[in-house]
Enzyme design. Structure first.
Site, PDB file in Angstrom:
ATOM      1  N   ALA A  12       0.822  -1.226   0.000  1.00  0.00           N
ATOM      2  CA  ALA A  12       0.000   0.000   0.000  1.00  0.00           C
ATOM      3  C   ALA A  12       0.853   1.272   0.000  1.00  0.00           C
ATOM      4  O   ALA A  12       0.329   2.365   0.170  1.00  0.00           O
ATOM      5  CB  ALA A  12      -0.934  -0.012   1.217  1.00  0.00           C
ATOM      6  N   SER A  13       2.166   1.134  -0.205  1.00  0.00           N
ATOM      7  CA  SER A  13       3.036   2.319  -0.135  1.00  0.00           C
ATOM      8  C   SER A  13       2.874   3.228  -1.342  1.00  0.00           C
ATOM      9  O   SER A  13       3.216   4.405  -1.286  1.00  0.00           O
ATOM     10  CB  SER A  13       4.501   1.880  -0.016  1.00  0.00           C
ATOM     11  OG  SER A  13       4.828   1.041  -1.098  1.00  0.00           O
ATOM     12  N   TYR A 153       6.128 -13.244 -15.100  1.00  0.00           N
ATOM     13  CA  TYR A 153       4.966 -12.485 -14.604  1.00  0.00           C
ATOM     14  C   TYR A 153       3.659 -13.123 -15.106  1.00  0.00           C
ATOM     15  O   TYR A 153       2.689 -13.277 -14.343  1.00  0.00           O
ATOM     16  CB  TYR A 153       5.112 -11.047 -15.095  1.00  0.00           C
ATOM     17  CG  TYR A 153       4.130 -10.047 -14.550  1.00  0.00           C
ATOM     18  CD1 TYR A 153       4.288  -9.506 -13.278  1.00  0.00           C
ATOM     19  CD2 TYR A 153       3.057  -9.609 -15.327  1.00  0.00           C
ATOM     20  CE1 TYR A 153       3.396  -8.554 -12.795  1.00  0.00           C
ATOM     21  CE2 TYR A 153       2.166  -8.660 -14.855  1.00  0.00           C
ATOM     22  CZ  TYR A 153       2.338  -8.129 -13.586  1.00  0.00           C
ATOM     23  OH  TYR A 153       1.457  -7.188 -13.109  1.00  0.00           O
TER      24      TYR A 153
END
Ligand code: NAP
Length: 246
Positions: A12-13, A153
Site C-alpha cells: 500500500a506504499s 509475470y
C-alpha cells in the site's frame, strides 16, 4: 478499540495498493496497509490516518516466508481477523525468455504467487472461524493474454487466477469469497519505467486510448469488498479499457 471491519492491503506504499487502501478507508473500513520498509509503512500510516486515526501500517515482505509468518501473527494479535484482504503486492523482472535468469523467474513467482499463498495460509483459518471474509487478489491482463518479456509475470498471474478459483471452491461454504481483479495498463511506478516507444505501442492497443488510473482499480476492489458482491466468487474481473474483451 475500533468496531470497524478490518481490511489488510498488501503493497500500500504506492500505486494501486495506495489507492485501494485510501478508498477502503474512505468507505469505512479500518485499513492496515503494508510496505517492505519502515519508511514505506510510515508514509502509509500518515496518509491513512489523515482519513481516520484508526488506520495503520505494518512492515511485510511476502517474499520472505519467516517474516510474513511473524508479521501476520502480530497483525492478528494487534488488529484481529481481517474482513477483507487485498493481495496487491507484486513485482516485475522483465526479460526475454532466452535471457531470463533463474533469479528473475524465481523472484516473480516467489513474490506474486507464493507470497499470496503465504498470506492466505495464515489468514484463511481465522477467517473461517470468523465465518466471513473477502479475499481480493490483484492479477493482471498478462495472466490472460501473455506478453513477450514477461514469461515469469504471466505464469505468476495465471497461477494466481487458478489459485483463486481453487481456494474459492474450498471456502465458499464458509461464507468467504475469493476473486481477482485483473488490471490492464495502469499509470504507476510499474508502468512509468517502460520505454516511451513501448508505452506508445501499448496505447495503440487500448480502445479507450489511455492508461487506467489507480482509482479505477480501487473502485472495482471496493465493489468486491462491499456487501453488493457477496454472490460473486472465483471470478476474475477485468479492468483494462477494452484492451482484452475475451
Ligand atoms: P508498484 O507501484 O510497483 O507498487 C508495488 C507495491 O508492492 C509496493 O507497495 C511495494 O512495496 C509492494 N511490494 C513489492 N514487493 C513486495 C514484497 N516482497 N512484499 C510485500 N510488498 C511488496 O506496483 P503497482 O503498479 O501499483 O501494482 C500493484 C499490483 O497490481 C501488482 O500486483 C501488479 O502486478 C498489479 N498490476 C499492475 C498493473 C499496472 O499497470 N501498474 C497492471 C496489472 C497488474 P515497497 O514500496 O515497500 O517496495
Amino acid at each position: 478499540m475500533s468496531d470497524k471491519a478490518i481490511a489488510l492491503v498488501t503493497g500500500a506504499s504506492r500505486g494501486i495498493g495506495r489507492a485501494v487502501a485510501e478508498r477502503l478507508a474512505n468507505d469505512g473500513f479500518r485499513v492496515i496497509g503494508t510496505a517492505t520498509s519502515e519508511n514505506g509503512a510510515a508514509s502509509i500510516r500518515e496518509a491513512l490516518q489523515a482519513i481516520d486515526a484508526d488506520n495503520d501500517a505494518v512492515v511485510l515482505n511476502i517474499a520472505d516466508a519467516e517474516q510474513t509468518n511473524e508479521a501476520l501473527k502480530s497483525f492478528l494479535t494487534d488488529f484481529g481477523t481481517p474482513a477483507v484482504i487485498v493481495n496487491n503486492a507484486g513485482i516485475t523482472r522483465d526479460n526475454l525468455f532466452l535471457r531470463m535468469s533463474d533469479d528473475e523467474w524465481g523472484d516473480v513467482i516467489n513474490t506474486n504467487l507464493s507470497g499470496v499463498f503465504r498470506v492466505c495460509k495464515i489468514m484463511v483459518k481465522p477467517m473461517i472461524k470468523q465465518k466471513a471474509g473477502t479475499i481480493i487478489n490483484i492479477s493482471s491482463i498478462i495472466g490472460t493474454t501473455g506478453n513477450a518479456g514477461q514469461t515469469n509475470y504471466g505464469a505468476a498471474k495465471a497461477g494466481l487466477e487458478g489459485f483463486t478459483r481453487s481456494l474459492a471452491q474450498e471456502i465458499a461454504s464458509r461464507n468467504i469469497t475469493v476473486n481477482c481483479v485483473a488490471p490492464g495498463f495502469i499509470q504507476t511506478d510499474m508502468t512509468d519505467i517502460l520505454p516511451e516507444a513501448q508505452k506508445e505501442a501499448i496505447l495503440a492497443t487500448i480502445p479507450v486510448k489511455r492508461l487506467g488510473q489507480v482509482e479505477e482499480i480501487a473502485g472495482t476492489v471496493a465493489f468486491l469488498a462491499s456487501s453488493d458482491a457477496k454472490y460473486i466468487t472465483g471470478q476474475t474481473i477485468h479492468v483494462n479499457g477494452g484492451m482484452n474483451m475475451g
